[in-house]
Design a protein around this motif. Sequence first.
Motif, PDB file in Angstrom:
ATOM      1  N   LEU A 289       2.209  10.985   0.812  1.00 18.13           N
ATOM      2  CA  LEU A 289       1.857  10.525   2.189  1.00 18.13           C
ATOM      3  C   LEU A 289       1.430  11.421   2.940  1.00 18.13           C
ATOM      4  N   GLY A 290       1.383  12.856   2.659  1.00 14.25           N
ATOM      5  CA  GLY A 290       0.246  13.787   2.947  1.00 14.25           C
ATOM      6  C   GLY A 290      -1.007  13.588   3.023  1.00 14.25           C
ATOM      7  N   ALA A 291      -1.607  12.759   1.769  1.00 17.05           N
ATOM      8  CA  ALA A 291      -2.852  12.492   1.431  1.00 17.05           C
ATOM      9  C   ALA A 291      -3.532  11.901   2.661  1.00 17.05           C
ATOM     10  N   GLY A 292      -4.744  12.282   2.926  1.00 15.18           N
ATOM     11  CA  GLY A 292      -5.319  11.555   4.225  1.00 15.18           C
ATOM     12  C   GLY A 292      -6.977  11.379   3.840  1.00 15.18           C
TER      13      GLY A 292
ATOM     14  N   ILE B 165       0.849  -1.113  -0.091  1.00 10.11           N
ATOM     15  CA  ILE B 165       0.021   0.117   0.012  1.00 10.11           C
ATOM     16  C   ILE B 165       0.771   1.182  -0.001  1.00 10.11           C
ATOM     17  N   VAL B 166       1.976   1.383   0.868  1.00  7.88           N
ATOM     18  CA  VAL B 166       2.735   2.509   0.935  1.00  7.88           C
ATOM     19  C   VAL B 166       3.540   2.552  -0.115  1.00  7.88           C
ATOM     20  N   ALA B 167       3.975   1.567  -0.899  1.00  2.00           N
ATOM     21  CA  ALA B 167       4.618   1.751  -2.162  1.00  2.00           C
ATOM     22  C   ALA B 167       3.860   2.564  -3.321  1.00  2.00           C
TER      23      ALA B 167
ATOM     24  N   SER C 232      -8.480  15.135  10.443  1.00  2.00           N
ATOM     25  CA  SER C 232      -8.061  14.292   9.498  1.00  2.00           C
ATOM     26  C   SER C 232      -6.866  13.607   9.675  1.00  2.00           C
ATOM     27  N   TRP C 233      -6.432  12.311   9.133  1.00  4.68           N
ATOM     28  CA  TRP C 233      -5.031  11.842   9.227  1.00  4.68           C
ATOM     29  C   TRP C 233      -4.611  11.460   7.774  1.00  4.68           C
ATOM     30  N   SER C 234      -3.311  11.845   7.648  1.00 10.98           N
ATOM     31  CA  SER C 234      -2.726  11.356   6.613  1.00 10.98           C
ATOM     32  C   SER C 234      -2.071  10.175   6.481  1.00 10.98           C
ATOM     33  N   ALA C 235      -1.667   9.621   5.445  1.00 10.94           N
ATOM     34  CA  ALA C 235      -1.150   8.270   5.471  1.00 10.94           C
ATOM     35  C   ALA C 235       0.187   8.186   6.174  1.00 10.94           C
ATOM     36  N   ARG C 236       0.897   9.467   6.169  1.00 14.14           N
ATOM     37  CA  ARG C 236       2.022   9.698   7.096  1.00 14.14           C
ATOM     38  C   ARG C 236       1.831   9.488   8.506  1.00 14.14           C
TER      39      ARG C 236
END
Length: 205
Positions: free
Chosen positions: A153-156, A146-148, A170-174
């Motif tokens: 990574l700022g999208a959430g 998923i991370v790849a 809201s939480w980003s992927a980071r």
Amino acid sequence: MTAIITTTSSATDTATLEPGAEAPANAGEAAAAASEAGAGAPALTGEHTDLLETLARHRFFLRFTTKDLTDEQAAARTTVSELTLGGLVKHVALTERRWMDFVVRGGEAFANGFSEREAEFRLVEGETLAGVLARYEEVARRTEEIVAGIPDLGAGHPLPEAPWFEPGASWSARRVLLHLIAETSQHAGHADIIRESLDGARTMG
């Protein structure tokens, strides 16, 4: 996709814990060995790699606390806490899976609430240590995939409504990955205490 998080390979499991013994000098050696196993796969770089390698390091320490244990030992309470080694691995795997579902699908990943929570801290009938470790490895592989595939990574997503979340946050992927690193690290420390109470073996020095 690099195999940097597959710290469950045989390269990490060759050491034997003895009472009072410590884990390998650092989990980076194990991560490096796992990376060699994935040689030829496209390598991630930058922040993606830093976050995944850090999460892998703490997964390794948690897994290592279960080295050479029977199912009975993995299910045993050794402190006043209800926590067990098998239960901790199971809980952390479920937590990582749930949060990566959130990264992919947003708040609907929590549509069923936390209905599994009562049983996720212990091994229930029919569950084995080997089984929960295998599921944890599958979760780790999925996290890497998923991370790849996340360019930013700022999208959430907005967090679901819950008393422990700030309303409207809201939480980003980071942020999710940082949360998983903290969660895994904390429980690896819990597991180290439980293991030392069980047979005197120290896994984190």
